[in-house]
Design an enzyme around this catalytic site. Structure first.
Site, PDB file in Angstrom:
ATOM      1  CB  CYS A 250      -0.691   0.109   1.313  1.00  0.00           C
ATOM      2  SG  CYS A 250       0.342  -0.692   2.722  1.00  0.00           S
ATOM      3  CG  HIS A 490      -3.689   0.959   5.541  1.00  0.00           C
ATOM      4  ND1 HIS A 490      -3.299  -0.472   4.544  1.00  0.00           N
ATOM      5  CD2 HIS A 490      -4.600   1.200   4.815  1.00  0.00           C
ATOM      6  CE1 HIS A 490      -3.949  -0.145   3.284  1.00  0.00           C
ATOM      7  NE2 HIS A 490      -5.136   0.906   3.962  1.00  0.00           N
TER       8      HIS A 490
END
Length: 1129
Positions: A250, A490
């Site tokens: 990500c 993340h």
């Protein structure tokens, strides 16, 4: 989130499965609080509530209790449902089932008698059904928000915040509410709220007027993020698509989206010449593919081919890399791909700014200025309120005074001002917020989550030395956000694609529209309030600003007409091939693949047998298993343009022996493919077609009385075994009777004597006068396809391979070898099939012929089969062995590879030279490159340096003096004197090893002007970097001049200037003197004792140590595999 795997399995992001936070002591999950909770009731089993549709629901729920999205209508009519009502109040379009927020209510009647759970009808937000859930207990009323309650799929999730309200019936009275809830809804926790929202006593208090006519009205305002793991159509809702996550990529996805929306960069990437590139190794082509799919595709885009083109192994892709380092490496790679093309200068034209570093003495006329370029700016955020304070801190001058005075050369130590000032800002400004910094207390890198404000519009004119032609006004284009700590987390990115104030959130494969507040204010950090999705550890770490005056150029629309038609066609072809493969895999059970081999495939084979199944390119036909043989033959008729009468089908019985059986498609015509196809997958047949110069149908074939023979001829002069045709002959005919026909085919005289061999018998046939049946030992099962080889008798014995026997023996020793350019990794590899009995000259001649060069100007290197195949030792031209000796260490199944290098001199001249590998380091200690030098064999260090000077580009004012250092484990172990023979140097290097087995290298560098002359009280001392422990050394060591008795504070100041380390970072450095394995700490007032460095006689050279964190190392919890980011191709 869509995880990119080989099976395209969807799964939730690990970040999305983190524990939810309990906001108050009585805010709990309903699943944990209920005693034997009942199944969620269906609406038909409820006491029917009354529904007033105020922009909400106008029809009864479906049988399963779900309200279809199409039934959410804006309607002022009412529909009766019994003892309750639900109302939806939406500030946005009431028909928009994809909205991100709404307010809806639910009226519960007969509340005093309420004994069981109640659910409101659904209201759709982000395409998911949301309901108010009421659960009474003995003491209080439970009030919950339920999401997607009927969906048991484990893959979906949705992040939301909501306020739960109990309406008051008094005019102008405020509703009763509790703290806002914030929750990740998923299948196992699909509702959230308060089990004790309000006590019955307080609810029934007539003074508060919550109950009216034995009814209460509950209201929810919910704001939901885009869901994961459901059929969320990002393209339909936003016009954009996301990127699949390979597991921990990500960080890369957010950066790729940012670069994609830098439209002028995207257009330049489209224009990179990639026509001749290998699709699996070309970074440019892979990035073109990703950008094209992002622009024109409808589904999330995979990045596996991109990371494969980087040369990354699986482990690399699944590691969290440092984003700033990855950005720099990727831009550097793109810049190198654009060099030498019309695109050269694109990257610096977009991202390059300029600054000057200065030191100005206060009391003497002595100034120092150095100009530098930058592609990004690192802003300190610690103890800074906003972006302007960080910029002010960046350019704030520092006063050098007291023990920290500046060494002004002949002027001595002087008070001075030191700082930087910007001279120009780029069109696209990348700002890295230093969230991750070294913490001296924990002696490690930690993440700072402090609040730091940045703005949609900024002006940077005040930080420029002189105003530019246009104002330094910038518009915020992207906000890259990290949630987590320094060990991982993340990444998402918020982008304002057209810089018009419309923001979108890119969370891997999910793209959703969002409010400006969510993109900007809620990513300041330092917050964990009730109105934000983000926890305190979620905040911006990188900002992208675009200059106001450059918006049209940087963000100009890109149409398909601006993309090369060749590139579009290539990408479309790739897509069609991939779709065909997917379709083929999906239909594998209902279709049969028929691989058709023709005689032209036999003509391509010059070895044993008729063809190589692994290399042949058959014509492939796919036919359903329930179709007939007649239909298959019709496909052949249309595909090859020949009639049935001019073709014959032969089944390949075994791939090993390549024998055929005649297949009578006339007799078998009505049978299905499933009935006649063999267990062989795919079904391989040879389709015999009549020769175009022979009119009429093929002659009939009777397998009981005839044999099918394949004919080959061995050409000894060209060392080739050529296929010359096939023939069907009666069993009674003799082999010798075939000779005149073969002579005719070959254009020989009719009486030319030929020798005949049976390829499978692997020997010359001696019974030529016997019938074919007995001569060839025709088996009873009548398998067809004997191969006969013809050669002329009395051939010149001086030829390399005069007979077919010699040729077959040579085939046994032939191997395929891949040749790679050692000095130019971008040069495509090529493959040659060579005999492993070739000597050095034969090898050189074969490669030189392929490269069209002089074999005397080639040098070869053995291949080392380690993590990545690399070049090993050079092969001397006097090598007496064979190719087999060069590749014999590899496994049987391994790739055989040899590296080569083009030389500027003859390999024989090289015999009088000695190859000397070393590293050249620039004066700023930032750039390293390998040098391969060829000094004379009996030369000294002086001759080596003279040879190096021919290959090094010096500055105009350079004195062109070089020196040679020996480096081991990032430390200088020796300064090599000019009169040392190279033989002595190399032998000593081979004989010395360290306990850690550290590799020693030689380094050549230019001697700085200040090091040219040394006074008696001056000496060059080694300096090295390490982190905590001496064995954790890293970086580039160097020499610096020190004076006897001077304070170490002055020496440290000179080192800081040379390394260009900012003062705040320099404060975290520790210093010591390492001698004989012992280290002694020093402070600024400690005098330098040169005897420590001069008195060395053996062992490790004493050095001045800089103890600080190794910033070049990526942050990872997997310390054993830490390494710098590299893009190999």
């Amino acid at each position: 989130m869509e995880i990119e795997t080989d099976q395209s399995i969807e799964a939730m992001d690990t970040q999305d499965t983190q524990e939810v936070e309990i906001l108050t002591s009585d805010l709990q999950q309903t699943q944990q609080q209920r005693n034997s909770p009942p199944q969620l009731p269906k609406f038909k089993n409820l006491i029917q509530p009354q529904l007033h549709a105020v922009g909400a629901v106008t029809q009864l729920p479906s049988e399963n209790g779900n309200m279809p999205p199409q039934q959410l209508l804006a309607d002022s009519s009412s529909t009766s449902f019994g003892d309750g009502e639900a109302m939806g109040i939406d500030d946005e379009s009431k028909e928009d089932q994809f909205r991100s927020e709404t307010t809806f209510s639910f009226t519960v009647e007969n509340v005093v008698q309420l004994k069981s759970q109640r659910l409101s009808p659904p209201v759709y937000v982000r395409m998911l059904p949301w309901r108010i859930m009421v659960i009474p207990n003995d003491r209080a009323l439970g009030f919950f928000l339920q999401c997607n309650g009927e969906n048991d799929s484990p893959t979906w999730s949705c992040n939301a915040i909501a306020e739960l309200r109990l309406k008051c019936h008094k005019p102008d009275a405020q509703p009763f509410t509790r703290a806002r809830i914030k929750h990740l809804f998923y299948s196992k926790e699909n509702d959230y709220g308060y089990s004790n929202f309000i006590t019955w006593q307080e609810l029934k208090d007539s003074e508060k007027s919550y109950v009216h006519n034995n009814s209460i009205t509950l209201e929810v305002h919910v704001v939901a993020d885009a869901p994961h793991g459901v059929l969320w159509d990002s393209k339909k809702h936003t016009g954009y698509v996301g990127l699949k996550n390979q597991g921990a990529t990500c960080y890369m996805n957010s950066l790729l989206q940012t670069l994609y929306f830098t439209n002028s960069l995207r257009l330049s990437v489209y224009r990179i010449p990639t026509e001749a590139d290998d699709s699996s190794k070309s970074v440019g082509l892979s990035l073109q593919r990703v950008f094209h799919e992002l622009q024109f595709g409808d589904r999330p885009v995979g990045t596996k081919k991109l990371t494969k083109s980087f040369g990354w192994e699986t482990l690399d892709s699944f590691m969290q890399h440092d984003v700033q380092e990855f950005l720099r490496v990727l831009l550097d790679k793109l810049e190198s791909k654009m060099k030498g093309t019309i695109l050269e200068g694109t990257i610096p034209g977009l991202f390059e700014g300029k600054m000057s570093s200065y030191i100005k003495c206060k009391n003497v006329d002595y100034n120092s200025t150095r100009y530098e370029t930058f592609y990004d700016i690192q802003l300190n955020i610690k103890d800074k309120k906003n972006i302007y304070e960080s910029f002010q801190d960046y350019v704030a001058p520092e006063t050098l005074e007291g023990d920290n005075k500046y060494d002004a050369g002949v002027h001595g130590l002087q008070e001075a001002s030191k700082g930087v000032i910007f001279t120009s800002f780029p069109p696209v400004l990348h700002l890295h917020l230093m969230r991750f910094q070294y913490d001296p207390v924990t002696d490690s890198s930690i993440k700072y989550n402090d609040r730091f404000e940045f703005y949609e519009h900024i002006n940077l004119d005040r930080y420029l030395a002189e105003s530019e032609n246009t104002l330094a006004d910038y518009v915020l284009h992207a906000v890259l956000v990290h949630s987590g700590d320094n060990h991982g987390g993340h990444y998402v990115v918020f982008i304002n694609p057209k810089a018009d104030g419309r923001w979108f959130k890119f969370d891997d494969d999910v793209v959703s529209s969002c409010r400006k507040q969510e993109a900007i204010e809620q990513n300041y950090g330092g917050m964990d309030d009730e109105i934000s999705f983000h926890a305190k550890c979620s905040n911006a770490y990188m900002l992208v600003y675009i200059r106001q005056s450059e918006l049209d150029r940087v963000l100009g629309d890109i149409t398909e007409s601006e993309i090369s038609s060749d590139l579009v066609e290539r990408l479309d072809l790739e897509k069609r091939i991939e779709m065909a493969r997917r379709k083929e895999r999906g239909e594998a059970n209902t279709y049969v693949s028929v691989h058709v081999i023709l005689e032209e495939n036999f003509e391509e084979q010059h070895k044993r047998r008729l063809f190589d199944l692994e290399k042949v390119h058959p014509r492939v036909f796919r036919i359903k298993q329930n179709q007939t043989v007649d239909e298959l033959v019709d496909l052949f008729v249309r595909g090859f343009g020949v009639s049935r009468q001019r073709m014959r089908m032969w089944n390949l019985c075994t791939a090993q022996t390549q024998k055929f059986s005649h297949f009578d498609f006339v007799a078998e015509g009505s049978r299905t493919i499933e009935q006649i196809s063999t267990s062989q997958k795919p079904w391989v047949i040879w389709l015999q077609l009549a020769w175009t110069d022979v009119p009429g149908p093929l002659p009939p074939f009777n397998p009981k009385t005839e044999s099918l023979l394949f004919l080959k001829y061995y050409d000894p002069r060209n060392k080739r075994l050529n296929y010359i045709g096939c023939t069907q002959q009666p069993h009674t005919r003799r082999l010798i009777d075939l000779v005149p026909d073969v002579n005719s085919k070959l254009g020989f005289e009719p009486d030319t004597e030929l020798t005949i061999y049976d390829e499978y018998a692997d020997k010359k046939l001696v019974n030529l006068n016997e019938p074919i049946e007995s001569a060839l030992f025709i088996p009873q099962d009548h398998l067809q396809g004997h191969i006969l080889i013809f050669e002329r008798e009395n051939v010149d014995a001086k030829l390399d391979l005069p007979t077919v026997g010699d040729y077959f023996l040579d085939l046994v020793y032939r191997i395929e070898i891949i040749f790679s350019d050692k000095c130019n990794p971008n040069e495509p590899d090529f493959t040659l099939e060579l005999s492993n009995r070739y000597n050095y000259d034969q090898l050189a001649n074969a490669v030189a012929e392929r490269l069209n060069t002089d074999p005397q100007k080639l040098q070869f290197f053995m291949c080392i089969n380690n993590y990545k195949e690399t070049a090993g030792n050079a092969v001397p031209y006097t090598f007496k062995g064979t190719i087999k000796d060069l590749v014999s260490y590899t496994k049987q199944s391994s790739t055989k590879r040899i590296f080569y290098q083009r030389l500027s001199l003859s390999i024989h001249e090289l015999d009088n030279k000695k190859q000397f590998k070393c590293v050249w380091v620039s004066s700023d200690l930032k750039d390293e490159k390998e040098l391969v030098l060829y000094p004379n064999k009996n030369d000294t260090v002086k001759g080596l340096l003279e040879e190096a000077a021919k290959k090094i580009s010096f500055a105009e004012n350079s004195r062109r003096k070089l020196r040679l250092l020996k480096i081991s484990n990032h430390k200088i172990v020796a300064v090599c004197k000019d009169d040392i023979p190279l033989d002595t140097l190399l032998k000593s290097n081979e004989s010395i090893t360290t306990a850690q087995g550290a590799q020693k290298t030689f380094r050549i560098e230019e001697v700085p002007a200040e090091d040219m002359q040394l006074a008696e009280n001056e000496f060059l001392i080694p300096v090295a970097h390490f982190s905590k422990e001496l064995y954790n050394s890293f970086g580039i060591p160097f020499l610096t001049k020190a004076r006897q008795g001077e304070p170490y504070g002055a020496l440290k100041q000179r080192i800081q200037r040379r390394l260009n380390v900012q003062d705040k970072e320099w404060e975290n450095y520790k210093f010591c003197v390492i001698s004989m394995g012992h280290n002694a700490d020093v402070n600024d007032n400690t005098p330098v004792d040169l005897e420590v460095y001069r008195s060395w006689t053996s062992g490790q050279l004493p050095f001045f140590g800089l103890d600080h964190i190794n910033k070049s190392r990526k942050r990872s919890s997997l310390n054993f595999s830490e390494k710098a980011i590299k893009i190999y191709n």
